[in-house]
Design a protein around this motif. Structure first.
Motif, PDB file in Angstrom:
ATOM      1  N   PRO A   1      53.942  40.522  26.219  1.00  0.00           N
ATOM      2  CA  PRO A   1      52.541  40.875  26.471  1.00  0.00           C
ATOM      3  C   PRO A   1      52.229  40.764  27.964  1.00  0.00           C
ATOM      4  O   PRO A   1      52.898  40.020  28.702  1.00  0.00           O
ATOM      5  N   VAL A   2      51.220  41.482  28.412  1.00  0.00           N
ATOM      6  CA  VAL A   2      50.859  41.478  29.834  1.00  0.00           C
ATOM      7  C   VAL A   2      50.585  40.057  30.320  1.00  0.00           C
ATOM      8  O   VAL A   2      51.000  39.683  31.413  1.00  0.00           O
ATOM      9  N   ARG A   3      49.918  39.258  29.509  1.00  0.00           N
ATOM     10  CA  ARG A   3      49.582  37.893  29.916  1.00  0.00           C
ATOM     11  C   ARG A   3      50.846  37.088  30.242  1.00  0.00           C
ATOM     12  O   ARG A   3      50.836  36.240  31.119  1.00  0.00           O
TER      13      ARG A   3
ATOM     14  N   MET B   1      40.362  38.892  36.526  1.00  0.00           N
ATOM     15  CA  MET B   1      41.682  39.398  36.127  1.00  0.00           C
ATOM     16  C   MET B   1      42.045  38.904  34.727  1.00  0.00           C
ATOM     17  O   MET B   1      42.549  39.655  33.909  1.00  0.00           O
ATOM     18  N   SER B   2      41.777  37.652  34.460  1.00  0.00           N
ATOM     19  CA  SER B   2      42.048  37.092  33.139  1.00  0.00           C
ATOM     20  C   SER B   2      41.259  37.836  32.073  1.00  0.00           C
ATOM     21  O   SER B   2      41.786  38.168  31.009  1.00  0.00           O
ATOM     22  N   SER B   3      40.015  38.135  32.366  1.00  0.00           N
ATOM     23  CA  SER B   3      39.162  38.873  31.434  1.00  0.00           C
ATOM     24  C   SER B   3      39.704  40.281  31.206  1.00  0.00           C
ATOM     25  O   SER B   3      39.721  40.776  30.074  1.00  0.00           O
ATOM     26  N   ARG B   4      40.167  40.939  32.272  1.00  0.00           N
ATOM     27  CA  ARG B   4      40.716  42.296  32.137  1.00  0.00           C
ATOM     28  C   ARG B   4      42.014  42.288  31.331  1.00  0.00           C
ATOM     29  O   ARG B   4      42.254  43.180  30.524  1.00  0.00           O
ATOM     30  N   VAL B   5      42.845  41.283  31.531  1.00  0.00           N
ATOM     31  CA  VAL B   5      44.098  41.175  30.760  1.00  0.00           C
ATOM     32  C   VAL B   5      43.780  40.962  29.279  1.00  0.00           C
ATOM     33  O   VAL B   5      44.380  41.604  28.406  1.00  0.00           O
TER      34      VAL B   5
ATOM     35  N   ASN C   1      47.294  34.811  41.668  1.00  0.00           N
ATOM     36  CA  ASN C   1      47.968  34.847  40.375  1.00  0.00           C
ATOM     37  C   ASN C   1      49.470  34.737  40.582  1.00  0.00           C
ATOM     38  O   ASN C   1      50.055  35.500  41.334  1.00  0.00           O
ATOM     39  N   LYS C   2      50.096  33.779  39.918  1.00  0.00           N
ATOM     40  CA  LYS C   2      51.533  33.568  40.054  1.00  0.00           C
ATOM     41  C   LYS C   2      52.249  34.321  38.933  1.00  0.00           C
ATOM     42  O   LYS C   2      51.981  34.105  37.760  1.00  0.00           O
ATOM     43  N   THR C   3      53.156  35.224  39.302  1.00  0.00           N
ATOM     44  CA  THR C   3      53.850  36.038  38.307  1.00  0.00           C
ATOM     45  C   THR C   3      55.174  35.408  37.893  1.00  0.00           C
ATOM     46  O   THR C   3      55.753  34.598  38.613  1.00  0.00           O
TER      47      THR C   3
ATOM     48  N   ALA D   1      48.257  44.574  41.196  1.00  0.00           N
ATOM     49  CA  ALA D   1      48.618  45.879  40.652  1.00  0.00           C
ATOM     50  C   ALA D   1      47.603  46.252  39.590  1.00  0.00           C
ATOM     51  O   ALA D   1      46.866  45.402  39.089  1.00  0.00           O
ATOM     52  N   SER D   2      47.597  47.524  39.239  1.00  0.00           N
ATOM     53  CA  SER D   2      46.672  47.975  38.201  1.00  0.00           C
ATOM     54  C   SER D   2      47.142  47.469  36.844  1.00  0.00           C
ATOM     55  O   SER D   2      48.322  47.144  36.645  1.00  0.00           O
ATOM     56  N   LEU D   3      46.207  47.419  35.904  1.00  0.00           N
ATOM     57  CA  LEU D   3      46.572  46.999  34.546  1.00  0.00           C
ATOM     58  C   LEU D   3      47.547  47.989  33.911  1.00  0.00           C
ATOM     59  O   LEU D   3      48.408  47.596  33.126  1.00  0.00           O
ATOM     60  N   GLU D   4      47.429  49.257  34.280  1.00  0.00           N
ATOM     61  CA  GLU D   4      48.356  50.255  33.743  1.00  0.00           C
ATOM     62  C   GLU D   4      49.784  49.949  34.193  1.00  0.00           C
ATOM     63  O   GLU D   4      50.719  49.967  33.389  1.00  0.00           O
TER      64      GLU D   4
END
Length: 181
Positions: A55-57, A68-72, A2-4, A40-43
């Motif tokens: 937004p997190v996304r 990860m996409s599903s969790r976001v 995943n590229k941030t 990292a954790s979603l939190e």
């Protein structure tokens, strides 16, 4: 992988890594790991996204991992649901206060000393309502709906963002003016 976009978003705010760590409530080393692309954790991502006001996304330019996409997506859905529930509860308290006030106002006009009841409720009741909201309601809602924010904190964030944008535009104009002949 995943590229941030955290570096880009942090620099757009004009923040150092230390400032992002302070604003988000995570450690400096955590910010450094996130910027290096480590998981990292979603939190943690939620805290950083809130500090950056996105937004997190939006912390990612791409999310290659389907899980990860599903969790976001799930986090964003839960955040929306919790915010709506919180807004419904605070709205219900507000309408309860107004409804009682209207009834007491109508009753106060039937008494000779009704103005005392009228003023007592609308002034004293407002102070009591504010105290109940700060001491009981908001902490209760914070624990029940951890992904939501009080309307006042959302308003403050929006005002800070709006105050920062004209300052940034002004500083860009100053730089342009200085460079121009």
């Amino acid at each position: 992988m995943n590229k941030t976009r955290i570096i880009e978003l942090r620099q757009a705010q004009g923040w150092t890594q230390e400032r992002l760590a302070t604003e988000s409530g995570v450690g400096l080393r955590t910010v450094q790991r996130l910027e290096a692309g480590e998981d990292a954790s979603l939190e943690t991502l939620s805290l950083v996204a809130e500090a950056l006001r996105v937004p997190v996304r939006d912390l990612f330019s791409t999310i290659d991992d389907a899980a990860m996409s599903s969790r976001v997506d799930s986090l964003e859905d839960r955040t929306t649901e919790q915010q709506a529930a919180r807004d419904r509860i605070t709205g219900a308290w507000r309408w309860l206060y107004i409804g009682i006030g209207v009834v007491l106002t109508l009753i106060s006009f039937t008494f000779a000393q009704g103005v005392v009841l009228f003023l007592g409720y609308w002034i004293g009741g407002t102070m009591i309502l504010l105290a109940v909201r700060r001491l009981y309601l908001e902490p209760h809602l914070d624990s029940r709906y951890p992904l939501s924010r009080a309307k006042s904190s959302r308003r403050e964030r929006r005002q800070r963002r709006n105050a920062a944008q004209p300052a940034e535009e002004h500083s860009e104009t100053d730089v342009t003016d200085q460079v121009s002949p």
